[in-house]
Design an enzyme around this catalytic site. Structure first.
Site, PDB file in Angstrom:
ATOM      1  CD  GLU A  96      29.710 -43.242  36.515  1.00 51.44           C
ATOM      2  OE1 GLU A  96      29.706 -44.400  36.101  1.00 51.44           O
ATOM      3  OE2 GLU A  96      30.579 -42.760  37.256  1.00 51.44           O
ATOM      4  CB  CYS A 110      34.493 -35.592  37.831  1.00 49.38           C
ATOM      5  SG  CYS A 110      35.191 -36.853  36.784  1.00 49.38           S
ATOM      6  CB  CYS A 117      35.330 -44.385  26.272  1.00 52.18           C
ATOM      7  SG  CYS A 117      36.927 -43.719  25.747  1.00 52.18           S
ATOM      8  CB  CYS A 121      41.942 -47.953  28.894  1.00 51.41           C
ATOM      9  SG  CYS A 121      42.386 -46.500  27.955  1.00 51.41           S
ATOM     10  CB  CYS A 124      38.930 -47.746  31.684  1.00 49.76           C
ATOM     11  SG  CYS A 124      37.601 -46.528  31.703  1.00 49.76           S
ATOM     12  CB  CYS A 343      35.892 -44.384  35.502  1.00 44.91           C
ATOM     13  SG  CYS A 343      35.601 -43.769  33.879  1.00 44.91           S
TER      14      CYS A 343
END
Ligand code: SAH
Ligand code: SF4
Length: 362
Positions: A96, A110, A117, A121, A124, A343
């Site tokens: 994205e 952004c 990832c 977290c 997230c 996100c």
């Protein structure tokens, strides 16, 4: 199936890398400047059109590197002017990229630094996907080039991006070398030439890499803090087990700050979790007031998450209290919530719905 090997992207080369390649093929010194000028100033990505570059040099570049720009495979425009892009790479992977407009014609892009990832977290959406792969520097820069091309062609020839934040998918310092080269290309006058103050890298707090940040161009650094107590931070960010608040804060002290520069601390506000009076007190014990800015991020809710966003009055109260205790404090407003906000959410939803590579790129 055997993995397809791709040539390195030309957009993955810093100026010095390109200059040494050109030297190795016998080109004159000034050719590197011409090549960068065609790509980053004239936005001309086909070497056939580089009229002042010798044919032999173009052949060598074409033999050594790939000039493909990422494809915009999906694009959505929000009522508030935010544009979300799903950007696809040569292996079919997507990330994205979000364009956020602001006052005085400012347009912030952004960008993502990884597919997925590894940090995991718990709040997230990207964190729930795990890491698929790092992006090459040219894929990070390519998001900027592809969106610039889109804006110029579909919105208007004067359209340009003014700021960059590394706040899309991925942990940029986990992909240190490639993120560093991309930051060099964003800020190098001979390339995209953005002011260092207009580029911000956000990190979850990889301490060994924070200690190496003096290798980076001196861009702004934002730290995803999200909690001022170790137990809460560990629940939100497993990385806090390896690098707790003590270690993180002492590494941050070593970041070379240019005059008038702050470290920004991002603080996610989650309802009845880290939005209490004692969190404010802990924050003010932890962060030095003279060099810290706090950016409050109200939690962006998504269906699979049990966390909730606090009420507007609670968010404002938290900000007011921090300001009273001497901090510069801002609240990040949610943008583009009508086009899948959190996100990583866009990417997951889109991948469920369409086979991206059978879609015609916009
Ligand atoms: N990996 C880096 C940069 C990308 S995330 C980092 O963590 O800093 C960019 C920011 O978005 C981080 O501050 C992250 O904590 C925040 N974020 C992630 N999920 C979110 C959510 N659901 N709501 C609000 N902010 C979120
Ligand atoms: Fe990765 Fe940042 Fe999401 Fe944490 S918040 S999982 S570091 S992208």
């Amino acid at each position: 199936m055997q993995k397809k090997e791709f040539k390195k992207l030309i957009y993955s080369l810093s100026f010095d890398d390109l200059a040494s390649f050109l030297e190795s093929v016998g080109a004159k010194k000034f050719v590197a400047k011409q090549v960068f000028d065609w790509i980053y100033h004239k936005h001309q990505y086909d070497p056939e059109n580089w009229s002042n570059v010798p044919a032999k040099v173009k052949e060598a570049l074409q033999a050594g590197f790939d000039f493909t720009l990422p494809k915009i495979v999906w694009e959505g425009l929000s009522v508030d002017g935010t544009r979300k892009f799903l950007v696809g790479f040569r292996d079919g992977r997507t990330v994205e990229t979000v364009m956020i407009p602001a006052k005085s014609n400012r347009k912030t892009l952004c960008i993502s630094s990884q597919v997925g990832c590894a940090i995991g977290c718990t709040f997230c959406h990207t964190g729930t996907m795990g890491l698929t792969r790092h992006l090459e520097a040219g894929e990070i820069v390519g998001q900027f080039l592809a969106v610039t091309k889109f804006l110029k062609e579909k919105v208007g020839p004067e359209e340009r991006l003014s700021n960059i934040v590394y706040m899309g998918q991925g942990e940029p310092l986990h992909n240190f070398e490639q993120a560093k080269i991309s930051a060099m290309i964003f800020t190098d006058e001979r390339a995209l030439g953005l002011s260092q103050r207009r580029v911000t890298l956000s990190t979850s707090g990889l301490v060994p890499q924070i200690k190496k940040l003096d290798d980076f161009p001196p861009i702004n650094i934002a730290i995803s803090l999200h909690a001022a107590h170790n137990d809460i931070r560990t629940e939100l960010m497993p990385i806090n087990q390896a690098y707790d608040l003590d270690r993180l804060l002492s590494a941050i002290k070593e970041i070379p700050l240019k005059a008038h520069r702050y470290i920004t601390y991002e603080y996610l506000l989650i309802d009845k979790y880290n939005d209490r009076k004692e969190d404010i007190e802990a924050l003010s014990r932890l962060l030095p007031k003279e060099v810290s800015k706090i950016n409050l991020i109200p939690f962006n809710e998504y269906p699979e998450s049990s966390f909730k966003r606090p009420s507007i009055s609670r968010i404002n109260w938290f900000r007011d209290e921090l300001e009273k205790s001497g901090y510069t404090c801002t609240i990040r407003t949610t943008k583009g919530s009508d086009i899948l906000a959190a996100c990583g959410q866009l990417k997951s939803e889109m991948e469920k719905k369409v086979n991206l590579w059978s879609e015609k790129p916009v």
